[in-house]
Design an enzyme around this catalytic site. Structure first.
Site, mmCIF file in Angstrom:
data_model
loop_
_atom_site.group_PDB
_atom_site.id
_atom_site.type_symbol
_atom_site.label_atom_id
_atom_site.label_comp_id
_atom_site.label_asym_id
_atom_site.label_seq_id
_atom_site.Cartn_x
_atom_site.Cartn_y
_atom_site.Cartn_z
ATOM 1 N N ARG A 1 7.854 141.070 30.384
ATOM 2 C CA ARG A 1 6.480 140.646 30.649
ATOM 3 C C ARG A 1 6.323 139.131 30.535
ATOM 4 O O ARG A 1 5.629 138.501 31.326
ATOM 5 C CB ARG A 1 5.541 141.340 29.654
ATOM 6 C CG ARG A 1 4.066 141.025 29.883
ATOM 7 C CD ARG A 1 3.256 141.366 28.657
ATOM 8 N NE ARG A 1 3.790 140.662 27.473
ATOM 9 C CZ ARG A 1 3.508 141.000 26.220
ATOM 10 N NH1 ARG A 1 2.736 142.027 25.958
ATOM 11 N NH2 ARG A 1 4.025 140.312 25.207
ATOM 12 N N PHE B 1 0.892 154.071 13.583
ATOM 13 C CA PHE B 1 1.492 152.752 13.441
ATOM 14 C C PHE B 1 2.676 152.547 14.397
ATOM 15 O O PHE B 1 2.813 151.501 15.013
ATOM 16 C CB PHE B 1 1.934 152.575 11.982
ATOM 17 C CG PHE B 1 2.661 151.302 11.696
ATOM 18 C CD1 PHE B 1 2.000 150.098 11.660
ATOM 19 C CD2 PHE B 1 4.027 151.317 11.437
ATOM 20 C CE1 PHE B 1 2.679 148.917 11.392
ATOM 21 C CE2 PHE B 1 4.709 150.150 11.165
ATOM 22 C CZ PHE B 1 4.027 148.941 11.141
ATOM 23 N N ARG C 1 12.638 128.644 28.078
ATOM 24 C CA ARG C 1 13.494 129.611 27.389
ATOM 25 C C ARG C 1 13.826 130.718 28.373
ATOM 26 O O ARG C 1 13.047 131.025 29.270
ATOM 27 C CB ARG C 1 12.752 130.230 26.197
ATOM 28 C CG ARG C 1 12.609 129.282 25.040
ATOM 29 C CD ARG C 1 11.954 129.975 23.890
ATOM 30 N NE ARG C 1 10.644 130.478 24.270
ATOM 31 C CZ ARG C 1 9.734 130.893 23.394
ATOM 32 N NH1 ARG C 1 10.005 130.878 22.108
ATOM 33 N NH2 ARG C 1 8.550 131.335 23.797
ATOM 34 N N TYR D 1 20.382 140.117 20.700
ATOM 35 C CA TYR D 1 19.193 139.309 20.422
ATOM 36 C C TYR D 1 18.008 140.220 20.076
ATOM 37 O O TYR D 1 17.304 140.002 19.088
ATOM 38 C CB TYR D 1 18.854 138.420 21.631
ATOM 39 C CG TYR D 1 17.578 137.638 21.415
ATOM 40 C CD1 TYR D 1 17.560 136.488 20.635
ATOM 41 C CD2 TYR D 1 16.370 138.081 21.969
ATOM 42 C CE1 TYR D 1 16.381 135.797 20.391
ATOM 43 C CE2 TYR D 1 15.189 137.407 21.734
ATOM 44 C CZ TYR D 1 15.198 136.265 20.945
ATOM 45 O OH TYR D 1 14.029 135.602 20.702
#
Lengths: 484, 372
Positions: free
Chosen positions: A228, A298, A238, A181
């Site tokens: 978290r 980034f 979920r 996932y």
């Protein structure tokens, strides 16, 4: 927070305020986009970016111009896909072809999508998706191909999950499912980004041969978010925490949130943290392969936020009750530290690894494994930036051995030096007195004068002389010692 | 291991094979290798394999060269694993003489016996402490770090281990016996079943209720190594030496095993007090860290000094001294890339499992003592 409570908070936490001010004042972007030279559709894309992303918008806009637009569009395309996937008002039969065919839809000039539910937060992006499409047409072919390929994989992955009834009713079961996932939602994005970095020559091509490093970057971020967001996801019905892990601690998922199971739930969360921490070394390794400062920033900012978030959620019972997030001050400090270089970033990782190890509880079944993992992070950082240099150690050892043979003559040499210093003082003193006498100095009068005063000074004299003697004799010895 | 074909080691002689490390070497040999096993030890009563395992035991003092040679001639070993060493616990002149006699003279006698009876491979158990001066940190140290000798080496035990290691490595392809290949294994902080030092003392601390003090900030990493992993490292080295002996030409420098020293750890450096707490927890401690009182290192050293003075006055060995404080605050961990690359070493048992097993063994021992 009201203005007053905010002021009180910063008064009590001046470091937080300091970090925020520092970031606002001193952060100097490597590149800044120049809106005056942008076309209308470009500007529109950046507007969409700012509306859809809170955390990524700023770092994307500071990217190297070569990748600025491709990565902005890559983000918007994925956000568009996500907005379709997320929308529960769209019928599955309609949703599936949209997801699987999204890469083709985004090639149709003027294509927009207006069938999102009215509450879907990013529906405006799809309503104006023609802006994104017209910009995509201008992207260099190699970059576009990468964006398209990842969009195809991502769309199919999302469609598979949408159809997967088992996943939707029961959530994630095994650790493999959990990682798969995370691969679809984060690993794939990472794959696209790495390929863009290498294609533009802003990262080491070796990263393409070690795609597991890229995978770790995504896994680390996604797993941290999943840990978290446990409470938020629970409220939304979920579940992404794999059953293999939580079933060791509680029987039903709901039990995780019951007050009487708090310790068990915390132990479960530490196993989740341990599972996420195993990626850190590969993440640091990956970032060593970045060649451009703006790209480094980034990729590094989210990683630094993730390790700090893991520290925040580690053994923190609040995660089962509400959303927790790192403070703005900490976030600003982390952004400062992750926009410099790998070394500074490694210090961040080391600092948080140590904090995690300090919060570790010996009664936790994962105690030693977590401690070992924190040690592994420290060891890995040492392997990139060693503190000790064996050559230097060998050299000081040789010097010490030599110093010892010198030391055996120490007292003899010291006496000699003291004697010669005193001798020189004596000779020069004698010469000066002789010169004075030749020029007519009256030592006899001086002697009488002194003896007359001696009576009154006699008590103090003893002390003074002892001090003088000791200060004279101690100087050469200290000099000698310093020399050695 | 079971599914793969077990490697062959021919005739193996384990010196000190009834000792803490040695009997694990024997156990791993019987489990993972095809070979015949003989053991030499001062006493062969403890840690003995059952008759059915077919291990031959010889009682001998390794400083007795004539007796050694007699046994070597009888056994005709291809591989010799030399693990014998007196316990490093005491620090007086009597034990110093013993360290010298067993570690240096004993090893010299073993080398001679190997050379005279055509042994192919000699693996010697050194110690990672040969690289430590017992006060400076060793941070991710590898084999390039210098061996600390002479006046710099404050522990005489380590000095004798280093001297013996030097002899062993010099004997590699030496003129006296060019076919003898040697190497040295330097384990750090061995612990496991049969350990009567590290774990035994740590568990005693818990049983005496002394878990509430922590000296230093506990950011210092330390390498503890499970004894089975150490044994495994030795035997991988033996296999590599036998393979080298079959080569027509000498191996490349970066692949060499013969004449080399290898640090062996669990590849899991761990914070010193975290390890202690993991042991205490496995021994039944119900404590977290709330009760812990952190003593700064410098204060600890002053207290250690006072304790030394006090015990000096009452003429007893101090239970608590400055060196202990220094050890508990020292960073001392190693990079074992060399063993991983050249020996293919990887720890068989992870650290947490190792702690569980070893603590259980120690507690079982204690129960046994009480029953008797």
């Amino acid at each position: 927070m009201g203005a007053f409570t905010k002021a009180a908070y910063f008064l009590l936490h001046p470091n937080q305020l300091r970090s925020i001010v520092q970031w606002k004042v001193w952060h100097d972007p490597v590149h800044k986009r120049d809106p005056s030279k942008e076309t209308e559709t470009e500007k529109a894309c950046f507007r969409h970016l700012e509306l859809t992303s809170r955390s990524f918008s700023a770092v994307i806009q500071e990217l190297n111009p070569e990748l600025l637009m491709p990565i902005c569009l890559f983000y918007l395309v994925l956000r568009g896909l996500d907005t379709i996937e997320d929308d529960m008002t769209i019928d599955l039969a309609k949703k599936e072809p949209l997801l699987r065919g999204f890469a083709d839809l985004m090639e149709i000039d003027g294509w927009t999508f207006t069938e999102n539910g009215p509450n879907e937060k990013d529906r405006e992006l799809l309503v104006h998706f023609d802006d994104v499409i017209s910009e995509l047409k201008k992207v260099k072919k190699p970059y576009y191909d990468i964006i398209r390929e990842i969009t195809v994989k991502m769309g199919n992955g999302m469609a598979d999950y949408a159809l997967n009834a088992e996943h939707n009713t029961n959530g994630v079961n095994t650790i493999e499912e959990y990682e798969l996932y995370c691969h679809y939602v984060a690993g794939l994005v990472g794959e696209g980004l790495t390929r863009l970095f290498v294609e533009s020559d802003l990262a080491n091509p070796a990263l393409l041969e070690r795609m597991e490093l890229t995978e770790s970057m995504g896994q680390f971020l996604q797993k941290t978010n999943i840990i978290r967001d446990i409470h938020e996801d629970f409220v939304d019905k979920r579940r992404f925490w794999p059953k293999t892990i939580w079933s060791k601690y509680v029987n039903n998922w709901e039990d995780m949130f019951k007050l009487e199971n708090r310790e068990k739930a915390l132990q479960c969360s530490s196993e989740m943290v341990l599972n996420a921490l195993k990626h850190t070394e590969e993440c640091l390794f990956y970032m060593a392969g970045i060649r451009d400062q703006s790209v480094f920033n980034f990729v590094a900012i989210p990683q630094a936020m993730a390790i700090a978030t893991l520290e925040l959620v580690f053994r923190n019972p609040a995660i089962f009750e509400r959303n927790v997030k790192i403070t703005k001050g900490d976030a600003c400090q982390l952004m400062m530290e992750s926009t410099q270089n790998l070394r500074v970033l490694c210090e961040v990782f080391r600092r948080y690894a140590r904090r995690i190890h300090k919060k570790n509880d010996p009664r936790d079944p994962n105690y030693l494994a977590i401690s070992v993992q924190c040690g592994k992070i420290e060891q890995f950082i040492e392997s990139i930036f060693p503190t000790q240099d064996p050559k230097k150690i060998a050299l000081t050892q040789v010097q010490n051995t030599n110093a010892e043979s010198v030391n055996t003559m120490d007292t003899g040499e010291t006496t000699f030096l003291v004697a010669s210093v005193l001798g020189v003082l004596f000779v020069i003193g004698g010469l000066m007195m002789g010169a004075a006498w030749l020029m007519g100095a009256r030592f006899d009068m001086a002697y009488d004068d002194i003896t007359s005063r001696v009576g009154t000074l006699v008590k103090g004299a003893a002390e003074v002389s002892s001090v003088t003697v000791s200060s004279i004799t101690s100087i050469p010895t200290t000099v000698v010692h310093q020399e050695l | 291991m079971a599914s793969e074909k077990k490697p062959e080691l021919g005739s193996v002689l384990v010196i000190g094979g009834c000792g803490f490390l040695g009997h694990h070497v024997v156990r791993v040999l019987l489990r993972d290798y095809i070979c015949s096993v003989c053991v030499i030890d001062l006493r062969c009563t403890r840690n003995r394999r059952p008759e059915s395992d077919g291990v031959q035991y010889f009682e001998a003092d390794i400083t007795d060269a004539a007796r050694l040679e007699e046994i070597f001639n009888q056994v005709k070993p291809q591989v010799v694993v030399h693990t014998a060493s007196p316990p490093a616990q005491s620090n007086d002149s009597v034990s110093h003489a013993l360290f010298k006699k067993v570690n240096v003279n004993g090893t010299a006698a073993i080398i001679k016996a190997c050379q005279q009876t055509g042994v192919t491979a000699l693996v010697y158990t050194s110690s990672a402490s040969v690289m430590s001066d017992n006060k400076s940190d060793l941070i991710n140290a590898d084999e390039r770090w210098p061996v600390i000798r002479g006046a710099q080496q404050s522990e005489y035990y380590s000095e004798t281990k280093a001297a013996a290691e030097e002899l062993v490595l010099q004997a590699n392809r030496s003129a006296a016996a060019p076919n003898l290949l040697t190497c040295s294994i330097r384990p750090s902080g061995i612990m496991g079943e049969g350990d009567t030092m590290t774990l035994y003392h740590l568990i005693k601390l818990y049983q005496n209720g002394k878990t509430s003090v922590q000296v230093g900030d506990n950011d210092n990493l330390f390498d503890f190594t499970y004894v089975e992993n150490v044994a495994h490292g030795h035997l991988l080295a033996a296999v590599a030496l036998l393979q080298t002996s079959k080569l027509k030409i000498a191996p490349l420098d970066h692949e060499r095993v013969d004449g080399e020293a290898f640090i062996i750890t669990n590849d899991s450096p761990v914070y010193f007090w975290d390890f202690c707490r993991a042991v205490w927890n496995a021994a039944g401690s119900p404590h977290g860290t709330e009760h812990v009182w952190v003593l700064p290192r410098d204060v600890g050293i002053v207290l250690g000094f006072l304790s030394e003075v006090f015990f000096g006055i009452i003429r007893k060995p101090p239970t608590f001294n400055r060196q202990r404080i220094i050890y508990s605050c020292m960073t001392r961990y190693y990079d074992i890339s060399k063993a991983k690359k050249r020996l293919g070493y990887k720890p068989l048992v992870p650290l947490d499992e190792a702690v569980r097993r070893s603590v259980k063994w120690t507690l079982d021992q204690q129960k046994g003592e009480k029953l008797q």
